[in-house]
Scaffold this motif. Structure first.
Motif, PDB file in Angstrom:
ATOM      1  N   ILE A 133     -47.794   7.928  13.654  1.00 37.16           N
ATOM      2  CA  ILE A 133     -47.971   9.314  14.089  1.00 37.16           C
ATOM      3  C   ILE A 133     -46.782  10.106  13.567  1.00 37.16           C
ATOM      4  CG2 ILE A 133     -48.029  10.891  16.059  1.00 37.16           C
ATOM      5  CD1 ILE A 133     -49.359   8.675  17.675  1.00 37.16           C
ATOM      6  N   VAL A 134     -47.041  11.199  12.858  1.00 39.46           N
ATOM      7  CA  VAL A 134     -45.979  12.046  12.322  1.00 39.46           C
ATOM      8  C   VAL A 134     -45.875  13.299  13.187  1.00 39.46           C
ATOM      9  CG1 VAL A 134     -45.142  13.351  10.342  1.00 39.46           C
ATOM     10  CG2 VAL A 134     -46.336  11.177   9.990  1.00 39.46           C
ATOM     11  N   ILE A 135     -44.679  13.550  13.708  1.00 40.75           N
ATOM     12  CA  ILE A 135     -44.433  14.719  14.553  1.00 40.75           C
ATOM     13  C   ILE A 135     -43.545  15.693  13.783  1.00 40.75           C
ATOM     14  CG2 ILE A 135     -43.394  15.534  16.705  1.00 40.75           C
ATOM     15  CD1 ILE A 135     -44.130  12.870  17.956  1.00 40.75           C
ATOM     16  N   ALA A 136     -44.031  16.920  13.619  1.00 44.92           N
ATOM     17  CA  ALA A 136     -43.281  17.927  12.868  1.00 44.92           C
ATOM     18  C   ALA A 136     -42.277  18.658  13.749  1.00 44.92           C
ATOM     19  CB  ALA A 136     -44.248  18.926  12.233  1.00 44.92           C
ATOM     20  N   GLU A 137     -42.650  18.906  14.996  1.00 43.18           N
ATOM     21  CA  GLU A 137     -41.788  19.681  15.894  1.00 43.18           C
ATOM     22  C   GLU A 137     -40.571  18.862  16.299  1.00 43.18           C
ATOM     23  OE1 GLU A 137     -41.995  21.988  20.220  1.00 43.18           O
ATOM     24  OE2 GLU A 137     -43.713  20.844  19.478  1.00 43.18           O
TER      25      GLU A 137
END
Length: 267
Positions: free
Chosen positions: A59-63
Motif C-alpha cells: 500500500i502506497v501512502i502519499a500523505e
C-alpha cells in the motif's frame, strides 16, 4: 488527561516557601483532535502451494503525517495456517510480526491486529479472527511518518498448502490541530449577537478589500458553511445562519492572504 477539541486556560503564579507573587495574564490553548483514515488494497496475491515462499502486497501512502494510532486488518485464506507468518513492514523498514504459525491444520486468517486487541486464540471455522493483539507491538510505529510504501509479507514455510492475500488495510490515526483562533492578520470584525441561536450578523468596518469569504467551522475543524461577500463603501455586514447544536463554533473571514478568526457560541 486532556479532552480533545477543548479550550483550556492557564496562568502562572510565582511562589516559594516564603511568599506568593501575582498571577500572570491568562493564556489559552485548544487541544487537537484525532482523525483516522483507512488505506487499503484488494488486489489478491497468490501464496503458492508447491513451494516455500515469501509473498508481499503493498500500500502506497502519499500523505505525510505523524502516526498517533495504528491497526492492521487482513484477509488471508490459507489451508493449514501453521505454515504461515505475517509481517507488516513500514516505509522506514521497521518490521512488526502480526502472527506466526498459529492454529495447526486450521484454515484462514481474517482479523484486525491492534495493541489493544485480545490474545490470539485459535477458532473454527476461521483459525484467527476478530480483533487480536499482534505478536510484536504496533506501538513501534507510533510517531513515525506515514508516507511511503507499506508492505504486508506472508512467509509460507512449507509447500504443501497454499492460499492468497485477498485484501488488507491500514487504519492510521493522526492528531489534527484545531483551527487557530490566534491568527488575526485581517483585522477586527464583530459577531452579534454572541451567544446566538445559530443566526447572527458579521460586521467588518473599514473593509480595505472588495471581496471576502466567510467560513464557519465546528470546534473539530469541520466546515459547516462557506459564503462569498462583497464589501460596499468600506463596510462588510452580512447575516449568516447555521443549523447547529449548542456549542462553540469558529467564524473565519478571509480576503487574499489575510484572515481572522473569532469564536461564537450557539445556545
Amino acid at each position: 488527561q486532556l479532552v480533545e477539541g477543548t479550550v483550556y486556560y492557564w496562568t502562572v503564579i510565582p511562589a516559594n516557601a516564603a511568599c506568593e507573587g501575582q498571577a500572570s495574564q491568562t493564556g489559552e490553548f485548544t487541544t487537537g483532535v484525532t482523525n483516522c483514515e483507512v488505506f487499503a488494497t484488494n488486489v489478491p496475491v497468490e501464496i503458492p502451494s508447491d513451494t516455500s515462499e515469501t509473498v508481499a502486497s503493498q500500500i502506497v501512502i502519499a500523505e505525510n503525517f505523524q502516526i498517533t494510532g495504528i491497526s492492521v486488518s487482513v484477509n488471508i485464506p490459507h489451508t493449514w495456517t501453521a505454515d504461515i507468518t505475517g509481517t507488516l513492514i513500514s516505509p522506514d523498514g521497521t518490521e512488526v510480526q502480526l502472527f506466526s504459525q498459529e492454529c495447526g491444520d486450521s484454515d484462514d486468517v481474517v482479523a484486525t491486529f491492534t495493541d489493544s486487541g485480545s490474545a490470539q486464540v485459535c477458532g473454527s471455522p476461521i483459525a484467527l479472527s476478530g480483533t487480536l493483539k499482534p505478536d510484536s507491538p504496533l506501538s513501534a510505529l507510533l510517531n513515525t511518518a506515514a508516507a511511503g510504501t507499506w508492505t504486508l509479507e506472508v512467509f509460507d514455510e512449507f509447500g504443501q498448502d497454499g492460499g492468497s492475500i485477498d485484501s488488507w488495510s491500514l487504519n492510521l490515526c493522526k492528531l489534527n490541530a484545531v483551527l487557530d483562533v490566534a491568527d488575526q492578520t485581517l483585522g477586527t470584525f464583530s459577531i452579534f449577537p454572541n451567544p446566538n441561536s445559530g443566526s447572527f450578523t458579521l460586521r467588518l468596518d473599514q473593509a480595505a478589500a472588495l471581496q471576502y469569504t466567510a467560513k464557519v467551522f465546528d470546534i473539530r475543524g469541520r466546515l459547516l458553511l462557506e459564503r462569498d461577500f462583497n464589501a460596499v463603501g468600506g463596510l462588510l455586514q452580512e447575516q449568516l445562519t447555521i443549523d447547529a447544536s449548542s456549542g462553540m463554533y469558529l467564524l473565519e473571514v478571509q480576503t487574499g492572504n489575510s484572515r481572522s478568526v473569532k469564536k461564537f457560541i450557539v445556545r
